[in-house]
Every structure is written in structure tokens, then in C-alpha cells.
Write an enzyme that holds these catalytic residues in place. Structure first.
Site, PDB file in Angstrom:
ATOM      1  CE  LYS A 170      -1.745   3.072   2.162  1.00 33.12           C
ATOM      2  NZ  LYS A 170      -1.466   4.435   1.641  1.00 33.12           N
ATOM      3  CD  GLU A 245      13.459   1.625   8.916  1.00 33.31           C
ATOM      4  OE1 GLU A 245      14.079   2.677   9.191  1.00 33.31           O
ATOM      5  OE2 GLU A 245      13.930   0.495   9.107  1.00 33.31           O
ATOM      6  CB  CYS A 279      13.334   9.887   7.209  1.00 35.21           C
ATOM      7  SG  CYS A 279      14.249   8.683   6.256  1.00 35.21           S
ATOM      8  CD  GLU A 379      10.394  13.961  10.112  1.00 34.60           C
ATOM      9  OE1 GLU A 379       9.201  13.609  10.210  1.00 34.60           O
ATOM     10  OE2 GLU A 379      11.300  13.205   9.731  1.00 34.60           O
TER      11      GLU A 379
END
Ligand code: NAD
Length: 485
Positions: A170, A245, A279, A379
Site C-alpha cells: 500500500k 521506519e 527522514c 521534524e
């Protein structure tokens, strides 16, 4: 660009169960590139049923047979590299040349790496009176983000297939078109029906239906920490294995004995790659208090080299952000940084000049950022660098470790040994020493809220394996004669 109406389930292209569609937007033109089906629980059920039915056969294939398929998939992707680079430059906004090199080069390489590993991996070993065998965990759902869409897919799918698992993918609904090309490639190499299945849609609907599904053994997720927490909660009800992750807020520590121009330039590059939508981006640059003025000047010079512009234009190093929502989020963080009193050294929240269309943000550098301020803790996922000063090495390590995250980082020093010592004190999954390059064979993953588990190379393969211990009697030597491999 072609609209997509079907999912790839059980070796066939089948229409989605519902009529709802999702628009995929080109990041630089803001136009609709294509539409995809917005899948629902029925689609999730069909994909899992196919993967479940295929598992017994696929899990019993030899590693060599799986390796052959992975090699063919690698070749198929390679043959469609130009098309994929254009698709991803459109979906994500990364400049075309970089997109070809990184967004396509890396997944092509990864399928090759896992083709080799399937053959080289030690699938069983003897310990005492046991033969310990490694077996696939089962049906794996892979849920992936948009920032390096095909790279993140390949890291999971290639490893899971090498392990003998069957897969439901997905991908991100924001950058899904590359995944359809992968499904076409997989179809063309004749992978047995049901071994790989593709569905699309949103996280809360089809994503959660897959995570909840009792026929699924493992979720391999890459994305935000927010979604990772939710997935862990939903998966806990059926005690599925969950690999995560997640996000990062990585620090680049520049030590007093580092070559400043190289270290600052290296850090700015590691922050701004893919317009900061990485990331593992080095978004916090930690520098000795006494060197701040020098560093600030060098950082602004380095940021100016990041020409903002059309990803298809040739000279741009910084394309647009992926979406209007992402651009707004990043601009709000820049406003917050100013409000909280950081020095705006370059960039800012306003749109860059001469680019009326596209989700562009100016490369932005903040100086004298307080370690506990919002822009130093959260972030941002945009081209925004925070320079933070430290008193001494202990203070630098404390600041580097002082966030909820622990994904990546860097250390710069005149001595590699000195840098290594500092790197060992960092609570993070990857540290680049003096600009050491990304390694597709090394484990990638996070400490703390950056995730759980590791991808890449043999470490990524292990994620998809179970151990089974077979105890034998002392005279059963024939059973273990071939155990080394
Ligand atoms: P996101 O979490 O919004 O979405 C990622 C994927 O999860 C998408 O496919 C989405 O549809 C799905 N999803 C969302 N909510 C879900 C739910 N409740 N149940 C099931 N599926 C759900 O992340 P994004 O915006 O696509 O990507 C950016 C984030 O990914 C950043 O935080 C970035 O740091 C992180 N990321 C981490 C790594 C890593 O390896 N650690 C790599 C790339 C990106």
C-alpha cells in the site's frame, strides 16, 4: 500520464471495489497528473486473501528461484528507468537528474542486492543438538511514504520476497504512480499469482483495514511517527510483528578541529537533499560557540548554491515540496522559528520570486537556535537548517541526543578517530563520519521514536524471517550435513 483504475491482485489487474478516486498532483505545476483508486476494506480483503493463498507455494521455493525473480525485476525496472525518473520528479518534485540517480538508481540496486543475498544468506545452522532454520514470517503488508517512494518500496518488497514472504503493498497516496510501474514489471516477469499485490488508498481506510486483518503476519511501515504509533496500536490486537521506519531530527556535530568549509557544506547538502524531505536529513548543525560567526557565513553561502526551480529545468538543485499541505506546514515552522527568536540568516516563509506555480519554499537557515525550541525539536521536512551552538563536546552530545528521535547524524573532525568516538556516544541508527556516503548494505533504522527494526542488506532480510529450532538425537548427523547453507 495514464489514470489507474485497477489494483494488481492475484496476478491480475482487477477493478477497485468502490468508485472513489484520489488525484495525484504534479508538485511543480500543481496540475493533476493522474488519478488512482481510493481502495477500501473489500480491496484489502481481496489482496490479503491472494497473498495468503500464495504463501505456501512461495515460501517453499528455493532461495535460488527467488533470486532469479528478483534479478528479473531489477532488469525490468532498469529498462523503465527514464520513465520512472520522470514520474517521480513529477510526483515528488525532486530534480530529474537526482531523481534518476537516487529515486530510481537505489531501488534498481536494491533488487540486485537482494537477488544476491537470497543466494548468499545462511538459511540454517547447527547449534548443539538443534538445526536452526530461518523461515519467512508469512504475509507482509508494506506501507510506504512519498518522499523516496520507490526506494522505500524496494527496501521492503525486495527483502520480503527474498525471504519467501508474500506481499501486499500500500504505497503513499501522494506519490503512488511509480508503484504501478513496479507492479507491471513484476507481472511481466511471471512472478506466481498472489506473491505480490498492489492496492492504493488512504492510511485510515485501506491502510488500517490491512493492519487489522487477521490474515496478515507482519506490517512493515515507513512514514511519520504519528502514523507509526497508530499502526502499532491497531496491530497489537492481533500481536502482529511491526517494523517501523519513522521520522528524524538528526544532528551534524561539527567539532572544533573540523575543516569548517567542508563540514558546513556537507551538512547543508545533507539537510537540503530532496528539498529537506528526507527522514535522515541533518537538520541541526551543532557548532562550537566560538566558531558561530564563521559557520553562519559559510552556511548562507552554501544555501545560496541551492538554486530553486523547475525539476525538469536542468539547473535546479531544489525542487518544490511535494504538496500544498507540506509547503504550508514548512512555512508555519519557519514563522514559528522567527517568533521563537531564532536568527533568520537566509530564506524565510515567503514564496521564492519568479515561481508562481509549484510548492516551492526558499532554502532557509536559522542561526542561534535554542536546542529546546520547536524548530530544533520537531521534524519540519522542508529545506530548513537550524544552527545550534554548544559549549564543549559533552554539551554537543547532549544536544544531539536531546530529541525524541534517533535516526541519523554526522560528525566532522580533523581526526576520523576523534569523530568515531563522538559518533559512538550518539543515540542514533546511522552516523556519517566526515561525510561518509550512504551505504545500501548497512542497516538503516532508528533508535527511540525514529522506529523499530532495520532495513537494507542482510539486516533488512532478517526482519522478514522467523527462527525455527529442530532438535535432533545425537545419531542424526545426516540431517545436519548440509546445514551450513
Ligand atoms: P505518513 O505517515 O503520513 O504516511 C505514510 C504511509 O502510511 C502512507 O502510505 C499513508 O497512507 C499510510 N498511513 C497513514 N496513516 C495510516 C494509518 N493510520 N494506518 C495505516 N496506514 C497509514 O508519512 P508521509 O507524510 O507519507 O511521509 C513522511 C514521513 O515519513 C516523515 O515523518 C519521514 O520522516 C518519514 N520517513 C521515514 C523514513 C525512515 O526510513 N525512517 C523514510 C522516509 C520517510
Amino acid at each position: 500520464m495514464q489514470n489507474r483504475d485497477s489494483f494488481y491482485i492475484n496476478g491480475k489487474w482487477v477493478p477497485a471495489s468502490g468508485k472513489n478516486r484520489i488525484e495525484v498532483i504534479n508538485a511543480s505545476t500543481e496540475e493533476v497528473m493522474a488519478t488512482i483508486p481510493d481502495g477500501d476494506e473489500n480491496d484489502a480483503n481481496a489482496a490479503v486473501a491472494a497473498a495468503r493463498a500464495a504463501f505456501d507455494g512461495w515460501s517453499m521455493t528455493t532461495p535460488a528461484a527467488r533470486s532469479d525473480f528478483l534479478r528479473k525485476i531489477q532488469e525490468g525496472l532498469k529498462a523503465r528507468s527514464d520513465e520512472l525518473a520522470k514520474i517521480i520528479a513529477g510526483e515528488v518534485g525532486m530534480p530529474l537528474k537526482l531523481s534518476a540517480m537516487i529515486q530510481v538508481g537505489s531501488p534498481v540496486a536494491n533488487f540486485g542486492i537482494y537477488a544476491k543475498l537470497a543466494n548468499a544468506f545462511q538459511w540454517q545452522e547447527v547449534t548443539g543438538n538443534s538445526l536452526v532454520v530461518r523461515e519467512p514470517v508469512g504475509v507482509v503488508v508494506c506501507i510506504t511514504p512519498w518522499n523516496y517512494p520507490l526506494h522505500q518500496i524496494a527496501a521492503k518488497v525486495a527483502a520480503a520476497l527474498a525471504a519467501g514472504c508474500t506481499v501486499v503493498l500500500k504505497p503513499s497516496e501522494v506519490a503512488p504512480l511509480n508503484a504501478f510501474v513496479l507492479a507491471e514489471v513484476i507481472d511481466s516477469v511471471g512472478l506466481p499469482a498472489g506473491v505480490f499485490n498492489l492496492v492504493t488508498g488512504t492510511g485510515p481506510v485501506i491502510g488500517e483495514a490491512l493492519v487489522r486483518h487477521p490474515g496478515v503476519d507482519m506490517i512493515s511501515f515507513t512514514g511519520s511517527t504519528r502514523a507509526g504509533k497508530r499502526i502499532s496500536e491497531v496491530a497489537a490486537a492481533s500481536v502482529k510483528r511491526v517494523a517501523l521506519e519513522l521520522g528524524g531530527k538528526s544532528a551534524s556535530i561539527i567539532l572544533d578541529d573540523a575543516d569548517l568549509p567542508t563540514a558546513v557544506k556537507g551538512t547543508v547538502n545533507a539537510c537540503f537533499l530532496n528539498s529537506g524531505q528526507t527522514c535522515s536529513a541533518h537538520t541541526r548543525m551543532l557548532v562550537p560557540q566560538s566558531r558561530y560567526e564563521e559557520v553562519a557565513k559559510l552556511a548562507v553561502e552554501a544555501a545560496k548554491n541551492f538554486a530553486v526551480g523547475d525539476p525538469f529545468g536542468g539547473s535546479a538543485k531544489l525542487g518544490p515540496l511535494v504538496s500544498a499541505a507540506q509547503r504550508e506546514r514548512v512555512r508555519n515552522y519557519i514563522r514559528k522559528g522567527i517568533e521563537e527568536g531564532a536568527e533568520l540568516l537566509c530564506g524565510g516563509p515567503d514564496a521564492p520570486e519568479g515561481l508562481p506555480k509549484g510548492y516551492y519554499v526558499k532554502p532557509t537557515v536559522f542561526g542561534r537556535v535554542k536546542p529546546d525550541s520547536t524548530i530544533a525539536q520537531e521534524e519540519i521536512f522542508g529545506p530548513v537548517l537550524s544552527i545550534i551552538t554548544y559549549r564543549d563536546e559533552d554539551d554537543a552530545v547532549k544536544i544531539a541526543n536531546g530529541t525524541l528521535y534517533g535516526l541519523a547524524g554526522g560528525v566532522w573532525s580533523g581526526s576520523d578517530e576523534h569523530a568515531m568516538q563522538v559518533a559512538r556516544r550518539m543515540r542514533t541508527g546511522q552516523v556519517d563520519i566526515n561525510g561518509g556516503a550512504f551505504n545500501l548494505g548497512a542497516p538503516f533504522g532508528g533508535y527511540k521514536q525514529s522506529g523499530r527494526g532495520r532495513e537494507m542488506g542482510p539486516y533488512g532480510l532478517e526482519e522478514f524471517l522467523e527462527y525455527k529450532s529442530l532438535q535432533f538425537r545425537p545419531d542424526a548427523t545426516a540431517l545436519t550435513a548440509n546445514a551450513a547453507h
